[in-house]
Motif scaffolding. Structure first.
Motif, mmCIF file in Angstrom:
data_model
loop_
_atom_site.group_PDB
_atom_site.id
_atom_site.type_symbol
_atom_site.label_atom_id
_atom_site.label_comp_id
_atom_site.label_asym_id
_atom_site.label_seq_id
_atom_site.Cartn_x
_atom_site.Cartn_y
_atom_site.Cartn_z
ATOM 1 N N ARG A 1 5.525 33.447 19.138
ATOM 2 C CA ARG A 1 6.450 32.586 17.930
ATOM 3 C C ARG A 1 6.703 31.564 18.378
ATOM 4 N NH1 ARG A 1 11.871 32.449 17.100
ATOM 5 N NH2 ARG A 1 12.253 32.017 14.850
ATOM 6 N N ILE A 2 6.450 30.222 17.810
ATOM 7 C CA ILE A 2 7.176 28.718 18.044
ATOM 8 C C ILE A 2 8.147 28.526 16.986
ATOM 9 C CG2 ILE A 2 6.396 26.397 18.378
ATOM 10 C CD1 ILE A 2 4.706 28.405 20.266
ATOM 11 N N ALA A 3 9.097 28.135 17.938
ATOM 12 C CA ALA A 3 10.439 27.714 16.856
ATOM 13 C C ALA A 3 11.160 26.532 17.697
ATOM 14 C CB ALA A 3 11.414 28.752 16.937
ATOM 15 N N THR A 4 11.749 25.604 16.799
ATOM 16 C CA THR A 4 12.440 24.451 17.345
ATOM 17 C C THR A 4 13.452 24.263 16.390
ATOM 18 O OG1 THR A 4 12.079 22.016 18.186
ATOM 19 C CG2 THR A 4 10.699 22.839 16.239
ATOM 20 N N GLU A 5 14.739 23.582 17.052
ATOM 21 C CA GLU A 5 15.691 22.976 16.017
ATOM 22 C C GLU A 5 15.306 21.727 15.589
ATOM 23 O OE1 GLU A 5 19.377 23.719 17.867
ATOM 24 O OE2 GLU A 5 19.094 25.702 17.714
ATOM 25 N N LYS A 6 14.283 21.031 16.123
ATOM 26 C CA LYS A 6 14.021 19.620 15.745
ATOM 27 C C LYS A 6 13.297 19.649 14.340
ATOM 28 C CE LYS A 6 14.138 18.080 20.268
ATOM 29 N NZ LYS A 6 13.720 17.367 21.753
ATOM 30 N N ALA A 7 12.996 20.868 13.818
ATOM 31 C CA ALA A 7 12.237 20.815 12.316
ATOM 32 C C ALA A 7 12.923 21.991 11.814
ATOM 33 C CB ALA A 7 10.741 21.282 12.776
ATOM 34 N N PRO A 8 12.832 21.793 10.265
ATOM 35 C CA PRO A 8 13.514 22.751 9.331
ATOM 36 C C PRO A 8 13.350 24.180 9.900
ATOM 37 C CG PRO A 8 12.568 21.005 8.294
ATOM 38 C CD PRO A 8 11.789 20.793 9.403
ATOM 39 N N GLY A 9 14.201 25.038 10.018
ATOM 40 C CA GLY A 9 14.005 26.479 10.291
ATOM 41 C C GLY A 9 13.129 27.127 8.995
ATOM 42 N N ALA A 10 12.502 28.169 9.126
ATOM 43 C CA ALA A 10 11.946 28.929 8.155
ATOM 44 C C ALA A 10 12.694 29.385 6.993
ATOM 45 C CB ALA A 10 10.997 30.107 8.520
ATOM 46 N N ILE A 11 12.247 29.373 5.837
ATOM 47 C CA ILE A 11 13.203 29.733 4.651
ATOM 48 C C ILE A 11 12.759 30.939 4.007
ATOM 49 C CG2 ILE A 11 13.778 27.127 4.007
ATOM 50 C CD1 ILE A 11 11.840 27.071 1.945
ATOM 51 N N GLY A 12 12.126 31.621 4.839
ATOM 52 C CA GLY A 12 11.621 33.111 4.370
ATOM 53 C C GLY A 12 10.933 33.694 5.654
ATOM 54 N N PRO A 13 10.325 35.037 5.544
ATOM 55 C CA PRO A 13 10.076 35.751 6.472
ATOM 56 C C PRO A 13 8.688 35.303 7.233
ATOM 57 C CG PRO A 13 9.375 36.677 4.425
ATOM 58 C CD PRO A 13 10.317 35.565 4.197
#
Length: 132
Positions: free
Chosen positions: A7-19
């Motif tokens: 899983r790739i995640a960053t606070e520098k882009a909008p968070g997922a708005i769904g699952p």
């Protein structure tokens, strides 16, 4: 040996708005979810027209790819969803600033009737991770 999905995640882009994840990586491939023109600092859609929205989508995608160890120069396929094909030229001009080659990604551009939060553009990509 079974491949691991990361899983790739960053606070520098909008968070997922769904699952879903901002992106997932498996081996050397990165599959980035559709980015819409949300400012990650405020959580709101950027003001302005298609040019401002396209620029924000590109910033968001750059952030997601960077978090995955990739970049715009490593994109092999992009899919762009737009609300109005009449905006194609404006979108294409900004797109060309972010994809400069020497090998440009394969691309599809599709006009759709609606996008999340009423935005004008969304883009998803498949990329490879940078070597090293």
């Amino acid at each position: 040996m079974e491949a691991t999905i990361e899983r790739i995640a960053t606070e520098k882009a909008p968070g997922a708005i769904g699952p879903y994840s901002q992106a997932v990586a498996i081996g050397n491939l990165v599959f980035a979810s559709g980015q819409i023109p949300i400012d990650p600092a405020t959580g709101t859609v950027v003001e302005g027209g298609i040019e401002e929205q396209t620029k924000q989508v590109m910033r968001n995608m750059e952030a997601v790819l960077a978090a995955a160890g990739s970049g715009m120069d490593r994109v092999v396929k992009s899919t762009v969803f737009i609300r109005d094909m009449k905006a194609f030229s404006a979108i294409n001009a900004i797109y060309a600033e972010h994809f400069t080659g020497p090998v440009l990604p394969a691309r599809s551009v599709v006009e759709v009737s609606a996008l999340p939060k009423g935005v004008l553009i969304e883009m998803e990509v498949v990329a490879v991770r940078s070597a090293g």
